[in-house]
Design a protein around this motif. Structure first.
Motif, mmCIF file in Angstrom:
data_model
loop_
_atom_site.group_PDB
_atom_site.id
_atom_site.type_symbol
_atom_site.label_atom_id
_atom_site.label_comp_id
_atom_site.label_asym_id
_atom_site.label_seq_id
_atom_site.Cartn_x
_atom_site.Cartn_y
_atom_site.Cartn_z
ATOM 1 N N TYR A 91 111.484 88.413 31.415
ATOM 2 C CA TYR A 91 112.935 88.232 31.392
ATOM 3 C C TYR A 91 113.247 86.802 30.943
ATOM 4 C CZ TYR A 91 112.625 92.421 34.269
ATOM 5 O OH TYR A 91 112.318 93.682 34.747
ATOM 6 N N TRP A 94 119.240 83.589 27.534
ATOM 7 C CA TRP A 94 119.520 83.593 26.094
ATOM 8 C C TRP A 94 119.296 82.199 25.513
ATOM 9 C CZ3 TRP A 94 122.996 81.560 22.460
ATOM 10 C CH2 TRP A 94 123.066 82.256 21.236
ATOM 11 N N TYR A 253 117.519 93.544 35.189
ATOM 12 C CA TYR A 253 117.694 92.144 34.772
ATOM 13 C C TYR A 253 117.524 91.210 35.957
ATOM 14 C CZ TYR A 253 122.399 91.950 36.876
ATOM 15 O OH TYR A 253 123.462 91.966 37.756
ATOM 16 N N TYR A 267 118.792 96.054 29.769
ATOM 17 C CA TYR A 267 119.584 94.949 29.215
ATOM 18 C C TYR A 267 118.687 94.198 28.232
ATOM 19 C CZ TYR A 267 122.170 95.844 33.571
ATOM 20 O OH TYR A 267 122.835 96.436 34.613
ATOM 21 N N TYR A 268 119.022 94.254 26.942
ATOM 22 C CA TYR A 268 118.172 93.691 25.901
ATOM 23 C C TYR A 268 118.974 92.714 25.043
ATOM 24 C CZ TYR A 268 114.472 97.039 26.973
ATOM 25 O OH TYR A 268 113.471 97.741 27.602
ATOM 26 N N TRP A 269 118.563 91.435 25.094
ATOM 27 C CA TRP A 269 119.285 90.401 24.350
ATOM 28 C C TRP A 269 119.219 90.630 22.838
ATOM 29 C CZ3 TRP A 269 122.793 87.969 26.638
ATOM 30 C CH2 TRP A 269 122.639 87.250 27.817
ATOM 31 N N PHE A 283 124.297 91.915 23.850
ATOM 32 C CA PHE A 283 123.074 92.594 24.251
ATOM 33 C C PHE A 283 123.242 94.104 24.200
ATOM 34 C CE2 PHE A 283 125.532 92.121 28.130
ATOM 35 C CZ PHE A 283 125.293 93.272 28.873
ATOM 36 N N TYR A 285 122.856 97.578 25.968
ATOM 37 C CA TYR A 285 122.924 97.996 27.364
ATOM 38 C C TYR A 285 122.835 99.513 27.432
ATOM 39 C CZ TYR A 285 125.264 99.385 31.715
ATOM 40 O OH TYR A 285 125.585 99.979 32.905
ATOM 41 N N PHE A 302 117.326 88.684 30.765
ATOM 42 C CA PHE A 302 117.262 90.025 30.163
ATOM 43 C C PHE A 302 115.924 90.228 29.444
ATOM 44 C CE2 PHE A 302 122.148 90.595 29.438
ATOM 45 C CZ PHE A 302 122.338 90.675 30.810
ATOM 46 N N SER A 303 115.663 91.480 29.085
ATOM 47 C CA SER A 303 114.491 91.845 28.301
ATOM 48 C C SER A 303 114.702 91.458 26.839
ATOM 49 C CB SER A 303 114.235 93.349 28.382
ATOM 50 O OG SER A 303 114.091 93.778 29.716
#
Length: 313
Positions: A91, A94, A253, A267-269, A283, A285, A302-303
């Motif tokens: 994780y 950003w 997250y 949750y992926y940036w 991101f 979601y 986030f991932s």
């Protein structure tokens, strides 16, 4: 950057193989592992030197997967910090390239690095003047978004931010850990993934008790952007054992010292700043009944699922 036009001798010399029988173009590493395969032989291949990456990270470098996207973008088969598609991985805040823990990031009680026991919040965010309050202290990736306070404006109201709207490579965890051509995806690339693939929620990926989405290469136009949510039956045309896909685990997250919603949401940036509000970044979601995009505080953990470019004409 060097451009090589394809010939039979060049293919053999570069560890590249194209066979008439299979009508496929494959690139292999020195150990014979397939790096990626295309259905046809390209006219040329570009090779760009990338300096060795020295930033430490957990897990292994991913393998690119061709989902047949319009842009040619290839998506990695697993998250940064993972060793396979089912692993949650690590994780990241950003714009940061290291975790705040040395081990156990996907547990409720990780081993925090010195100075990071507060976990993931504004007090531990790299791009923050900690003498300021909350978002007013953001020191990088600041745009003129109508907020007349903080370090972005002088005493006369003149904008003095940097107007950076996308992560620089130095702040992109994919660039700094995996190297090569890997980057964090842009908002547009995540949108393309949502709109051009066939999504199926599962709770048993590869027979494991892992929730998330199988994201298939769409077999027909009518399947593009289709989301098969929990409780619905996917098309029999798709088989996880044989069809091209990636898997996105619902890894949850990190916020403060807590790990939230593992198994429920992903949750992926992206690498894109929210141009309406510099405090936020975009991101991807998703949950068992939705796949969408949002923007949120840059200080959350986030991932990250990297991308790399395909061969372009």
């Amino acid at each position: 950057m060097t451009r090589f036009f394809i010939s039979a001798l060049a293919l053999l010399g570069m560890g590249v193989m194209a066979t008439e029988a299979s009508a496929q173009f494959s690139v292999y590493d020195n150990e014979g592992k397939v790096l990626f395969t295309m259905p046809t032989t390209p006219a040329y291949v570009d090779f760009t030197y990338q300096a060795p990456v020295t930033s430490p990270f957990n897990g292994t470098v991913g393998t690119p997967v061709d989902l047949g996207l319009t842009s040619g973008t290839l998506w990695a088969d697993h998250n940064i910090g993972a060793t396979n598609a089912s692993d949650a991985g690590d994780y990241y805040q950003w714009g940061e390239t290291e975790t705040h823990y040395s081990a156990g990031g996907n547990t409720d009680a990780p081993t925090w690095k010195e100075g990071y026991s507060a976990g993931y919040n504004w007090s531990t965010y790299k791009w923050m003047d900690h003498n300021k309050d909350s978002w007013e202290g953001c020191t990088k990736y600041t745009i003129a978004d109508g907020q007349k306070s903080g370090v972005w404006y002088d005493s006369e109201g003149n904008f003095i931010g940097d107007n950076k709207k996308e992560l620089e490579d130095a702040d992109d965890v994919a660039v700094q850990t995996w190297g090569g051509a890997w980057k964090m995806p842009t908002y547009e690339q995540q949108t393309e993934l949502r709109n051009e693939c066939y999504w199926v929620w599962t709770s048993t990926y590869n027979g494991e008790n892992v929730n998330g989405y199988i994201v298939y290469k769409a077999k027909k136009d009518g399947d593009k952007g289709v989301k098969v949510y929990s409780g619905n039956t996917p098309s029999s045309d798709y088989d996880v054992a044989t069809d091209v896909h990636i898997f996105l685990p619902a890894a949850g997250y990190r916020w403060d010292s807590y790990l939230n919603y593992v198994g429920y949401y992903g949750y992926y940036w992206s690498r894109s700043l929210d141009t309406n509000y510099s405090l936020y970044a975009y991101f991807l979601y998703f949950g068992s009944s939705n796949v969408d995009w949002y923007s949120s505080d840059r200080n959350l953990g986030f991932s990250v699922r990297p991308v790399c470019p395909g061969v372009q004409e």
